[in-house]
Design an enzyme around this catalytic site. Structure first.
Site, PDB file in Angstrom:
ATOM      1  N   ASN A   1      -9.966  -0.243   0.104  1.00  0.00           N
ATOM      2  CA  ASN A   1      -8.503  -0.181   0.048  1.00  0.00           C
ATOM      3  C   ASN A   1      -8.031  -0.898  -1.219  1.00  0.00           C
ATOM      4  OD1 ASN A   1      -5.763  -0.724   0.339  1.00  0.00           O
ATOM      5  ND2 ASN A   1      -5.884  -1.170   2.518  1.00  0.00           N
TER       6      ASN A   1
ATOM      7  N   CYS B   1       0.812  -1.222   0.000  1.00  0.00           N
ATOM      8  CA  CYS B   1       0.000   0.000   0.000  1.00  0.00           C
ATOM      9  C   CYS B   1       0.843   1.268   0.000  1.00  0.00           C
ATOM     10  CB  CYS B   1      -0.961  -0.010   1.177  1.00  0.00           C
ATOM     11  SG  CYS B   1      -2.003  -1.473   1.193  1.00  0.00           S
TER      12      CYS B   1
ATOM     13  N   HIS C   1      -3.129   7.158   1.542  1.00  0.00           N
ATOM     14  CA  HIS C   1      -3.603   5.835   1.155  1.00  0.00           C
ATOM     15  C   HIS C   1      -4.965   5.608   1.801  1.00  0.00           C
ATOM     16  CE1 HIS C   1      -4.066   1.653   0.589  1.00  0.00           C
ATOM     17  NE2 HIS C   1      -3.796   1.327   1.835  1.00  0.00           N
TER      18      HIS C   1
HETATM   19  N1  COA Z   1     -18.276  -7.112  11.141  1.00  0.00           N
HETATM   20  C1  COA Z   1     -18.745  -7.182  12.395  1.00  0.00           C
HETATM   21  N2  COA Z   1     -17.936  -7.353  13.458  1.00  0.00           N
HETATM   22  C2  COA Z   1     -16.630  -7.477  13.238  1.00  0.00           C
HETATM   23  C3  COA Z   1     -16.077  -7.423  11.947  1.00  0.00           C
HETATM   24  C4  COA Z   1     -16.960  -7.243  10.871  1.00  0.00           C
HETATM   25  N3  COA Z   1     -16.544  -7.175   9.594  1.00  0.00           N
HETATM   26  N4  COA Z   1     -14.743  -7.564  12.036  1.00  0.00           N
HETATM   27  C5  COA Z   1     -14.446  -7.701  13.321  1.00  0.00           C
HETATM   28  N5  COA Z   1     -15.585  -7.660  14.044  1.00  0.00           N
HETATM   29  C6  COA Z   1     -15.736  -7.742  15.498  1.00  0.00           C
HETATM   30  C7  COA Z   1     -14.561  -8.445  16.170  1.00  0.00           C
HETATM   31  O1  COA Z   1     -14.720  -9.836  16.138  1.00  0.00           O
HETATM   32  C8  COA Z   1     -14.652  -7.887  17.557  1.00  0.00           C
HETATM   33  O2  COA Z   1     -15.668  -8.563  18.268  1.00  0.00           O
HETATM   34  P1  COA Z   1     -15.495  -8.894  19.850  1.00  0.00           P
HETATM   35  O3  COA Z   1     -15.406  -7.543  20.503  1.00  0.00           O
HETATM   36  O4  COA Z   1     -16.731  -9.646  20.131  1.00  0.00           O
HETATM   37  O5  COA Z   1     -14.239  -9.683  19.928  1.00  0.00           O
HETATM   38  C9  COA Z   1     -15.138  -6.438  17.348  1.00  0.00           C
HETATM   39  O6  COA Z   1     -15.737  -6.439  16.041  1.00  0.00           O
HETATM   40  C10 COA Z   1     -14.016  -5.435  17.386  1.00  0.00           C
HETATM   41  O7  COA Z   1     -12.940  -5.919  16.602  1.00  0.00           O
HETATM   42  P2  COA Z   1     -11.630  -5.092  16.372  1.00  0.00           P
HETATM   43  O8  COA Z   1     -10.657  -5.913  15.617  1.00  0.00           O
HETATM   44  O9  COA Z   1     -11.223  -4.487  17.679  1.00  0.00           O
HETATM   45  O10 COA Z   1     -12.196  -3.925  15.449  1.00  0.00           O
HETATM   46  P3  COA Z   1     -11.498  -2.609  15.008  1.00  0.00           P
HETATM   47  O11 COA Z   1     -12.255  -1.442  15.463  1.00  0.00           O
HETATM   48  O12 COA Z   1     -10.012  -2.661  15.268  1.00  0.00           O
HETATM   49  O13 COA Z   1     -11.700  -2.678  13.430  1.00  0.00           O
HETATM   50  C11 COA Z   1     -10.405  -3.130  11.470  1.00  0.00           C
HETATM   51  C12 COA Z   1     -11.115  -3.718  12.681  1.00  0.00           C
HETATM   52  C13 COA Z   1      -9.792  -4.251  10.671  1.00  0.00           C
HETATM   53  C14 COA Z   1     -11.459  -2.408  10.626  1.00  0.00           C
HETATM   54  C15 COA Z   1      -9.353  -2.097  11.955  1.00  0.00           C
HETATM   55  O14 COA Z   1      -8.539  -2.700  12.955  1.00  0.00           O
HETATM   56  C16 COA Z   1      -8.475  -1.614  10.858  1.00  0.00           C
HETATM   57  O15 COA Z   1      -8.908  -0.959   9.932  1.00  0.00           O
HETATM   58  N6  COA Z   1      -7.147  -1.892  10.946  1.00  0.00           N
HETATM   59  C17 COA Z   1      -6.216  -1.470   9.955  1.00  0.00           C
HETATM   60  C18 COA Z   1      -6.301  -2.421   8.803  1.00  0.00           C
HETATM   61  C19 COA Z   1      -5.719  -1.872   7.530  1.00  0.00           C
HETATM   62  O16 COA Z   1      -5.914  -0.709   7.237  1.00  0.00           O
HETATM   63  N7  COA Z   1      -5.035  -2.711   6.780  1.00  0.00           N
HETATM   64  C20 COA Z   1      -4.445  -2.366   5.566  1.00  0.00           C
HETATM   65  C21 COA Z   1      -3.304  -1.455   5.799  1.00  0.00           C
HETATM   66  S1  COA Z   1      -2.640  -0.922   4.314  1.00  0.00           S
END
Ligand code: COA
Length: 308
Positions: free
Chosen positions: A265, A111, A235
């Site tokens: 993304n 990315c 990005h």
């Molecule tokens: N739909 C519903 N619930 C979801 C879910 C989805 N698609 N994905 C995860 N959850 C749940 C998890 O299981 C967790 O449940 P729990 O509390 O019962 O365990 C809860 O939502 C919170 O999960 P968490 O991982 O803490 O969520 P978050 O706020 O960190 O969001 C991402 C997850 C992936 C959206 C976020 O971490 C993110 O964007 N990270 C960066 C990723 C990225 O940009 N990658 C590419 C970089 S170039």
């Protein structure tokens, strides 16, 4: 000499999955995805491939730059989803365009790919080795996403963006900074035959720390204040990452361009795709000061400050 963007182009496949479509095959819902990511839709290549999208974006960029394919000296394609290991995507693009005078190779920086490719183009221009350089980001992430993993499959989409970069003595690149941390690479990985595996929270923490840092670094290098930059083109990973960067830098969120709601993304494609869209909308007047920042797997991150 500075590498200046003198043409932009993009291509997005028509077909898309909205959040409700994803909810049919993973346990998720529209509200959660919008709130946690800002993403509403992601476009999915059906007939298209990384090569075909790269070619379409490239043709649009060449038309915009008013150049012919045989004017090109170098073709750089940034991708993590090539159709084939060999030949490179850049060689496939050369073949289709008829860019017989161009040297061609691919760049793998996930990315951060567009900023890395711009850095490479600038190095060749500064050295006087190449003049007209085509930089493309093209990705078919739908092919490497784990569609059973709701924590990652909601984020990614397909598409391509391209720019033509040429030497200029007044406008163009002002400063560049690139960084890597291979020790933290496990946070976001994909084997050659596998799917994306991601520790979302770790990647999130990395991004919200490193992106403001590297933006401040390039601003410092070119002597701009935060307000001197008219537009921040980051990005497009997650709206919360962009909002956090704006908060940490204390810059008005309105200066940050966003299209991740529509495309998700698209990795190396996201910044050139957004630049092409802003250009089409007439938002990139000559002399406008822009800061681009990419970040992602590697880990890798970087920023480029440029005058349009
Ligand atoms: N739909 C519903 N619930 C979801 C879910 C989805 N698609 N994905 C995860 N959850 C749940 C998890 O299981 C967790 O449940 P729990 O509390 O019962 O365990 C809860 O939502 C919170 O999960 P968490 O991982 O803490 O969520 P978050 O706020 O960190 O969001 C991402 C997850 C992936 C959206 C976020 O971490 C993110 O964007 N990270 C960066 C990723 C990225 O940009 N990658 C590419 C970089 S170039």
């Amino acid at each position: 000499m500075r590498g200046r963007i003198c043409g932009t182009g993009s291509y997005i496949p028509e077909h898309y999955y909205d959040n409700n479509d994803l909810a049919k095959f993973v346990e998720t819902n529209d509200e959660w995805i919008r709130e946690r990511t800002g993403i509403v839709r992601r476009h999915i290549a059906e007939e298209d491939t990384t090569v075909s999208m790269a070619i379409k974006a490239a043709k649009n960029a060449l038309t915009d730059a008013k150049l012919n394919a045989d004017d090109l000296d170098l073709i750089l394609v940034s991708t993590i989803t090539p159709n084939t290991v060999i030949p490179s995507t850049a060689c496939e693009v050369q073949k289709e365009l008829g860019a017989v005078n161009a040297t061609c190779f691919d760049i793998s920086a996930a990315c951060s790919g567009f900023v890395y490719a711009y850095n490479t183009a600038q190095a060749y221009i500064a050295a006087g080795m190449y003049q007209n350089i085509l930089v493309i980001g093209s990705e078919t992430l739908s092919g490497i996403v784990n569609w059973k993993d709701r924590g990652s499959c909601i984020l990614f989409g397909d598409g391509a963006g391209a720019v033509v970069i040429a030497p200029d003595d007044k406008y163009g690149i002002e400063a560049l900074s690139l960084h890597n941390d291979g020790n933290a690479g496990d946070a976001l990985s994909c084997s050659t035959s596998g799917h994306i595996a991601m520790n979302g929270q770790e990647v999130f923490r990395f991004a919200v720390r490193r992106v403001p840092e590297v933006i401040e670094e390039v601003l410092g290098k070119c002597g701009w204040s935060k307000e001197d930059a008219d537009l921040y083109v980051l990005h497009q990973a997650n709206i919360r990452i962009i909002q956090s960067a704006a908060r940490r830098l204390d810059i008005d969120i309105d200066r940050f361009a966003v299209n991740l709601d529509e495309y998700g993304n698209t990795s190396a494609a996201s910044i050139p795709l957004l630049l092409a869209q802003l250009d089409d909308e007439g938002r990139l007047e000559q002399g406008k000061r822009i800061v681009c920042s990419g970040f992602g797997a590697g880990l890798s991150w970087g920023a480029a400050a440029l005058t349009w």
